[in-house]
Design an enzyme around this catalytic site. Structure first.
Site, PDB file in Angstrom:
ATOM      1  N   ASP A   2       0.825  -1.205   0.000  1.00  0.00           N
ATOM      2  CA  ASP A   2       0.000   0.000   0.000  1.00  0.00           C
ATOM      3  C   ASP A   2       0.864   1.262   0.000  1.00  0.00           C
ATOM      4  O   ASP A   2       1.926   1.285   0.619  1.00  0.00           O
ATOM      5  CB  ASP A   2      -0.896  -0.033   1.251  1.00  0.00           C
ATOM      6  CG  ASP A   2      -2.059   0.927   1.128  1.00  0.00           C
ATOM      7  OD1 ASP A   2      -2.313   1.425   0.018  1.00  0.00           O
ATOM      8  OD2 ASP A   2      -2.712   1.174   2.154  1.00  0.00           O
ATOM      9  N   GLY A   3       0.369   2.275  -0.681  1.00  0.00           N
ATOM     10  CA  GLY A   3       1.021   3.587  -0.607  1.00  0.00           C
ATOM     11  C   GLY A   3       1.544   4.124  -1.926  1.00  0.00           C
ATOM     12  O   GLY A   3       2.146   5.206  -1.954  1.00  0.00           O
ATOM     13  N   TRP A   7       2.669   8.031  -2.580  1.00  0.00           N
ATOM     14  CA  TRP A   7       4.065   8.244  -2.996  1.00  0.00           C
ATOM     15  C   TRP A   7       4.082   9.117  -4.260  1.00  0.00           C
ATOM     16  O   TRP A   7       4.870  10.062  -4.363  1.00  0.00           O
ATOM     17  CB  TRP A   7       4.725   6.892  -3.265  1.00  0.00           C
ATOM     18  CG  TRP A   7       6.178   6.963  -3.640  1.00  0.00           C
ATOM     19  CD1 TRP A   7       7.247   6.870  -2.799  1.00  0.00           C
ATOM     20  CD2 TRP A   7       6.708   7.149  -4.960  1.00  0.00           C
ATOM     21  NE1 TRP A   7       8.418   6.981  -3.510  1.00  0.00           N
ATOM     22  CE2 TRP A   7       8.116   7.146  -4.833  1.00  0.00           C
ATOM     23  CE3 TRP A   7       6.148   7.300  -6.228  1.00  0.00           C
ATOM     24  CZ2 TRP A   7       8.969   7.299  -5.933  1.00  0.00           C
ATOM     25  CZ3 TRP A   7       6.989   7.460  -7.322  1.00  0.00           C
ATOM     26  CH2 TRP A   7       8.379   7.460  -7.169  1.00  0.00           C
ATOM     27  N   HIS A  19       2.552   3.385  -9.185  1.00  0.00           N
ATOM     28  CA  HIS A  19       2.489   1.925  -9.349  1.00  0.00           C
ATOM     29  C   HIS A  19       3.747   1.406 -10.051  1.00  0.00           C
ATOM     30  O   HIS A  19       4.237   0.325  -9.722  1.00  0.00           O
ATOM     31  CB  HIS A  19       1.233   1.530 -10.133  1.00  0.00           C
ATOM     32  CG  HIS A  19      -0.046   1.827  -9.388  1.00  0.00           C
ATOM     33  ND1 HIS A  19      -0.225   1.499  -8.071  1.00  0.00           N
ATOM     34  CD2 HIS A  19      -1.199   2.436  -9.774  1.00  0.00           C
ATOM     35  CE1 HIS A  19      -1.436   1.880  -7.665  1.00  0.00           C
ATOM     36  NE2 HIS A  19      -2.037   2.457  -8.689  1.00  0.00           N
ATOM     37  N   GLU A  49     -11.644  -5.629  -4.746  1.00  0.00           N
ATOM     38  CA  GLU A  49     -12.252  -4.298  -4.584  1.00  0.00           C
ATOM     39  C   GLU A  49     -11.590  -3.254  -5.492  1.00  0.00           C
ATOM     40  O   GLU A  49     -12.193  -2.232  -5.819  1.00  0.00           O
ATOM     41  CB  GLU A  49     -12.143  -3.840  -3.120  1.00  0.00           C
ATOM     42  CG  GLU A  49     -13.005  -4.640  -2.146  1.00  0.00           C
ATOM     43  CD  GLU A  49     -12.493  -6.059  -1.860  1.00  0.00           C
ATOM     44  OE1 GLU A  49     -11.262  -6.287  -1.929  1.00  0.00           O
ATOM     45  OE2 GLU A  49     -13.325  -6.949  -1.586  1.00  0.00           O
ATOM     46  N   ARG A  53     -11.855   1.058  -8.826  1.00  0.00           N
ATOM     47  CA  ARG A  53     -11.066   2.287  -9.036  1.00  0.00           C
ATOM     48  C   ARG A  53     -11.376   2.863 -10.423  1.00  0.00           C
ATOM     49  O   ARG A  53     -11.934   2.162 -11.284  1.00  0.00           O
ATOM     50  CB  ARG A  53      -9.582   1.970  -8.909  1.00  0.00           C
ATOM     51  CG  ARG A  53      -9.206   1.644  -7.481  1.00  0.00           C
ATOM     52  CD  ARG A  53      -7.718   1.647  -7.274  1.00  0.00           C
ATOM     53  NE  ARG A  53      -7.435   1.457  -5.856  1.00  0.00           N
ATOM     54  CZ  ARG A  53      -6.281   1.677  -5.280  1.00  0.00           C
ATOM     55  NH1 ARG A  53      -5.262   2.107  -5.995  1.00  0.00           N
ATOM     56  NH2 ARG A  53      -6.119   1.486  -3.992  1.00  0.00           N
ATOM     57  N   LEU A 113      12.508 -19.812  -4.539  1.00  0.00           N
ATOM     58  CA  LEU A 113      11.402 -19.056  -3.959  1.00  0.00           C
ATOM     59  C   LEU A 113      10.093 -19.311  -4.721  1.00  0.00           C
ATOM     60  O   LEU A 113      10.082 -19.281  -5.960  1.00  0.00           O
ATOM     61  CB  LEU A 113      11.730 -17.551  -4.040  1.00  0.00           C
ATOM     62  CG  LEU A 113      10.627 -16.570  -3.640  1.00  0.00           C
ATOM     63  CD1 LEU A 113      10.430 -16.566  -2.123  1.00  0.00           C
ATOM     64  CD2 LEU A 113      10.951 -15.153  -4.115  1.00  0.00           C
ATOM     65  N   ARG A 176      -4.998  -2.398   8.861  1.00  0.00           N
ATOM     66  CA  ARG A 176      -6.092  -3.340   8.593  1.00  0.00           C
ATOM     67  C   ARG A 176      -5.611  -4.388   7.586  1.00  0.00           C
ATOM     68  O   ARG A 176      -4.578  -4.227   6.953  1.00  0.00           O
ATOM     69  CB  ARG A 176      -7.334  -2.600   8.099  1.00  0.00           C
ATOM     70  CG  ARG A 176      -7.098  -1.730   6.888  1.00  0.00           C
ATOM     71  CD  ARG A 176      -8.383  -1.109   6.342  1.00  0.00           C
ATOM     72  NE  ARG A 176      -8.058  -0.159   5.297  1.00  0.00           N
ATOM     73  CZ  ARG A 176      -8.069   1.166   5.433  1.00  0.00           C
ATOM     74  NH1 ARG A 176      -8.397   1.720   6.588  1.00  0.00           N
ATOM     75  NH2 ARG A 176      -7.736   1.952   4.424  1.00  0.00           N
TER      76      ARG A 176
END
Ligand code: FPP
Length: 231
Positions: A2-3, A7, A19, A49, A53, A113, A176
């Site tokens: 998030d952010g 930014w 992004h 959700e 947007r 990984l 959250r």
């Protein structure tokens, strides 16, 4: 992760530039986790959700995912990374669905990984899908309701076959869960960071791992039962 939007605003850029910066950070973090021999890293890239947007942002993100896959898959494969996607694929652009399937097929036998990208993913969606497929098996006579237990449900959840996350990191200051891996995070340690995702570099991951190393994990038992000092 998030952010990105905040930014971008801080840097006088549009949200998509945020992004793009987020993708650069994701690359850095994936590389670092691979070197640390972390078994599984799951990145929440697009939630159920997020479809709500503005169309311009959604379309820009879809293009970004296609480009990022095209650019990075070979290097991921060369580094032994196994890619897996979780989420409701059928609403994603056809080109993206194809890239995802190709990337999964190409890297399926890698043993380094496991990188899980959650795209069009929601924890509620995940649980509903699991319940639906169990119901179908009951209807087909393969299972009876008495066979339904936690192990069975877990086998139908999107992360089936992978361990539950030990550590959940949320960047960008919100405290959250936002519908992420609801089934799997029952006993995850949770680390909240105020750092915006594009700034969440290797130092920040190390801080989160440091936090994790100091946690005493009891899984509902007492300290005495797990052989730690205390009661
Ligand atoms: C949240 O920031 C981020 C997203 C909605 C998803 C996009 C994530 C990336 C592009 C990074 C990684 C991508 C890949 C392919 C690994 P926000 O827009 O909610 O930020 P804000 O809360 O500051 O507005």
């Amino acid at each position: 992760m998030d952010g990105n939007g905040r930014w971008a605003r801080q840097h006088g850029r549009n949200r998509l530039a945020g992004h793009r910066a987020g993708v650069r950070t994701a690359r850095e973090v994936v590389e670092y986790c691979g070197k640390q021999e972390i078994e599984v890293l799951t990145l929440f890239a697009f939630s159920s959700e997020n479809w709500s947007r503005p169309a311009e942002e959604v379309n820009g993100l879809m293009r970004l995912f296609v480009e990022a896959l095209q650019r990075e898959v070979r290097a991921l494969d060369d580094n032994g990374v196994r890619l897996r996607f979780i989420g409701e694929r059928r609403n994603l652009p056809t080109m993206l669905q194809k890239r995802m399937a190709d990337a999964e097929a190409l890297t399926s036998s890698n043993t380094g990984l496991t990188l899980v990208l959650a795209l069009a993913y929601g924890g509620h969606w995940d649980i509903v899908e699991a319940v639906r497929s169990i119901a179908e098996r009951v209807q087909a006579g393969e299972l009876s309701p008495e066979n339904i237990d936690e192990v069975l449900l877990e086998q139908h959840i999107a992360l089936a076959g992978l361990p539950a996350p030990d550590l959940l990191i949320r960047t960008g200051g919100e405290k959250r869960i936002s519908n992420f891996l609801l089934w799997n995070i029952a006993y995850s340690e949770i680390y909240f960071s105020d750092t915006l995702w594009p700034d969440f570099g290797v130092d920040c991951v190390e801080e989160a791992l440091q936090f994790f190393s100091q946690r005493q994990r009891r899984f509902g038992l007492t300290s005495g039962q797990i052989g730690a000092t205390g009661d």
